[in-house]
Design an enzyme around this catalytic site. Structure first.
Site, PDB file in Angstrom:
ATOM      1  N   LYS A  56      10.181  -4.684 -20.190  1.00 27.85           N
ATOM      2  CA  LYS A  56      10.266  -5.889 -21.025  1.00 27.85           C
ATOM      3  C   LYS A  56       9.751  -7.122 -20.295  1.00 27.85           C
ATOM      4  CE  LYS A  56      12.762  -3.352 -23.865  1.00 27.85           C
ATOM      5  NZ  LYS A  56      12.583  -3.068 -25.251  1.00 27.85           N
TER       6      LYS A  56
HETATM    7  C1  PLP Z   1      14.016   1.380 -20.691  1.00 26.37           C
HETATM    8  C2  PLP Z   1      13.488   1.467 -22.071  1.00 26.37           C
HETATM    9  N1  PLP Z   1      12.668   2.469 -22.376  1.00 26.37           N
HETATM   10  C3  PLP Z   1      12.160   2.594 -23.610  1.00 26.37           C
HETATM   11  C4  PLP Z   1      12.486   1.714 -24.623  1.00 26.37           C
HETATM   12  C5  PLP Z   1      11.840   1.898 -25.958  1.00 26.37           C
HETATM   13  O1  PLP Z   1      10.855   0.935 -26.155  1.00 26.37           O
HETATM   14  P1  PLP Z   1      10.469   0.479 -27.625  1.00 26.37           P
HETATM   15  O2  PLP Z   1      11.675  -0.149 -28.211  1.00 26.37           O
HETATM   16  O3  PLP Z   1       9.385  -0.513 -27.441  1.00 26.37           O
HETATM   17  O4  PLP Z   1      10.073   1.693 -28.357  1.00 26.37           O
HETATM   18  C6  PLP Z   1      13.355   0.662 -24.350  1.00 26.37           C
HETATM   19  C7  PLP Z   1      13.766  -0.332 -25.370  1.00 26.37           C
HETATM   20  O5  PLP Z   1      13.603  -0.204 -26.528  1.00 26.37           O
HETATM   21  C8  PLP Z   1      13.837   0.522 -23.042  1.00 26.37           C
HETATM   22  O6  PLP Z   1      14.608  -0.517 -22.730  1.00 26.37           O
HETATM   23  N1  LIG Z   2      15.424  -1.275 -25.815  1.00 23.71           N
HETATM   24  C1  LIG Z   2      15.461  -2.598 -26.283  1.00 23.71           C
HETATM   25  C2  LIG Z   2      15.787  -2.705 -27.719  1.00 23.71           C
HETATM   26  C3  LIG Z   2      15.133  -3.901 -28.314  1.00 23.71           C
HETATM   27  O1  LIG Z   2      13.803  -3.668 -28.387  1.00 23.71           O
HETATM   28  P1  LIG Z   2      12.684  -4.770 -28.492  1.00 23.71           P
HETATM   29  O2  LIG Z   2      11.576  -4.207 -27.698  1.00 23.71           O
HETATM   30  O3  LIG Z   2      12.402  -4.914 -29.928  1.00 23.71           O
HETATM   31  O4  LIG Z   2      13.175  -6.062 -27.925  1.00 23.71           O
HETATM   32  C4  LIG Z   2      16.412  -3.353 -25.378  1.00 23.71           C
HETATM   33  O5  LIG Z   2      16.549  -2.933 -24.260  1.00 23.71           O
HETATM   34  O6  LIG Z   2      17.006  -4.329 -25.753  1.00 23.71           O
END
Ligand code: PLP
Ligand SMILES: N[C@@H](CCOP(=O)(O)O)C(=O)O
Length: 463
Positions: A112
């Site tokens: 993120k």
């Molecule tokens: C460590 C981790 N891996 C994978 C994901 C999945 O990513 P996305 O939500 O973009 O599919 C998330 C959060 O959603 C995450 O925090």
């Molecule tokens: N895995 C995410 C969930 C939120 O997803 P986002 O990519 O839409 O912000 C988290 O860790 O908060």
């Protein structure tokens, strides 16, 4: 560059406007009205660029006139200066075929940071132009929360309310949010799941009792700028492994469908990609949708990969829009139907449109633990449970043997020390950059899972 809503009736906006708007006013998500195209020579020319420079090049067409090329380069330079690896998102080779793309070298140890370090700067830049303030309301299953808080803590013109599902994030994840002491940061633990928190966030955007008093902004991947920044590392990985003259497959641990949608965007821009593998845990709505068209959300099951404990995946709407004919009015009806019943079947056009690039896999708890163990025993790599889900799917993918497979390593293993220790016997230490996390005092508000409780708390505490 203009952006249009997936539900067809919100005004088209430019990049600066879309960054501050977050969600579209018709409840849809913003997408570029057309995909910028990069030719093979243009992509080849990007080989060897430092990450921040590559980011500015890939993002420039999306940013359009909202920033000059020089200013965009300054902002990407600043955003990636806090990463603990000079490559920002380094690749690690596991064997002749399997690779990990490490996305966790930012300040809060998950992918993120790659987008949110930039988004914090973009908010500041665009708000200053309007002499305006933003009240961010976000939902997190653990990682977005800390990355967003790190990106905006202490900034004058934004404040942030971050909702997490109580007891459903790891201790490291919770503390990374709740030990940040800044007057503009408000942490809220709600009874319920991430899906409940995300639904409340979307409701806030549509609630005039809030929007009449505060300009609401988004840090979740409903905000287009999040996805735009995530597109860059698909280019970075490909360019290091022979792209654009060699096709790669990517295996992406998936929850809210943001990360893997960024891969779809890279492909739409012209980056040759063989396959995007959507790897889910037992919360497998995306695997069901992609394999048999059944997009129906059950209750969220807590797992050892809590950040992916998501059933309603916001960004799937962007994919359905893009591969299903870009008919916002029809998709708006379909999505409102889903919001009422929590179930829908994909149309043939949507299924066929997705089938060209996407494959999917469901990885259960035992397979996740076995995958953590496998990476350690065979390659000496300690990986977190989310990455392990991606790696399991990568190792079992139905692909031609010459295609390299890059698994997105989305979190540092220390964020999920208990799960990693259970699988390998090794407890990964926290990197120094998170500091004395367990010595700091926590502060957060616990609220019942009702929308009204959350809304009233925001109205009472927002500046
Ligand atoms: C460590 C981790 N891996 C994978 C994901 C999945 O990513 P996305 O939500 O973009 O599919 C998330 C959060 O959603 C995450 O925090
Ligand atoms: N895995 C995410 C969930 C939120 O997803 P986002 O990519 O839409 O912000 C988290 O860790 O908060």
């Amino acid at each position: 560059m203009k952006y249009v809503s997936t539900r067809g009736s919100a005004p088209a906006l430019d990049f600066a406007e879309v960054t501050l708007a977050g969600l579209a006013s018709d409840g849809g998500l913003y997408v570029p009205e057309s995909w910028p195209q990069l030719g093979m020579d243009e992509i080849r020319d990007m080989r060897g660029l430092p990450y921040a420079e590559l980011a500015a090049r890939v993002m420039a067409p999306f940013v359009g006139d909202s920033l000059t090329p020089d200013r965009l380069r300054e902002l990407t330079g600043e955003a990636y200066s806090r990463f603990a690896h000079t490559a920002v998102t380094p690749l690690v080779q596991l064997d002749e075929r399997q690779w990990l793309l490490e996305l966790f070298h930012g300040p809060t140890l998950a992918f993120k940071d790659v987008a949110l370090q930039l988004l914090g700067l973009l908010f500041e830049e665009f708000l200053a132009r309007e002499d305006s303030r933003l009240t961010i309301v976000g939902a997190t299953s653990g990682d977005t929360g800390s990355a967003a808080i790190d990106a905006v803590a202490g900034r004058d013109n934004v404040e942030i309310f971050m909702l997490h599902p109580k007891g459903r994030v790891s201790d490291v994840q919770r503390r990374q949010m709740t030990t940040v002491r800044a007057p503009n940061v408000h942490n809220i633990a709600i009874e319920g799941s991430f899906d409940d928190a995300q639904a409340m966030v979307k409701r806030i955007f549509a609630d005039e009792s809030v929007t009449a008093r505060h300009r609401i902004g988004a840090v979740n991947s409903i905000n287009w700028a999040r996805l735009m920044a995530q597109v860059v590392y698909y280019f970075a990985a490909s360019l290091q492994l022979g792209g654009p003259d060699r096709k790669l497959a990517f295996s992406v641990p998936t929850g809210n469908f943001g990360d893997v949608f960024a891969g779809h965007v890279a492909a739409r821009m012209g980056l040759p990609i063989e396959r995007l593998i959507v790897a889910t845990n037992v919360n497998d709505i995306l695997h069901r949708a992609l394999s048999n068209g059944d997009y129906s959300a059950g209750n969220v099951t807590p797992t050892g990969a809590p950040s992916m404990d998501i059933q309603v995946s916001s960004n799937f709407e962007r994919l359905l829009f893009d591969v299903g004919g870009r008919d916002g009015v029809a998709l708006g009806d379909q999505m409102r139907g889903f919001e009422g019943s929590r179930a829908m079947m994909l149309s043939n056009a949507q299924r066929e449109g997705a089938a060209g690039l996407f494959a999917s896999a469901r990885v259960d708890e035992d397979e996740t633990a076995a995958s953590i163990r496998y990476a350690y025993e065979n390659w000496g790599e300690i990986i977190d449970p989310h990455t392990a889900i991606g790696l399991h799917a990568a190792r079992h993918a139905d692909l031609a043997p010459q295609v390299p497979v890059v698994t997105l390593a989305t979190a540092h293993p220390a964020k999920f020390r208990d799960a990693v220790e259970r699988a390998t016997g090794i407890r990964p230490p926290l990197p120094n950059r998170v500091g004395d996390l367990f010595a700091r005092e926590e502060a957060y508000t616990e609220l019942s899972g009702t929308y009204e409780a959350v809304r009233d708390h925001i109205l009472e505490h927002a500046a």
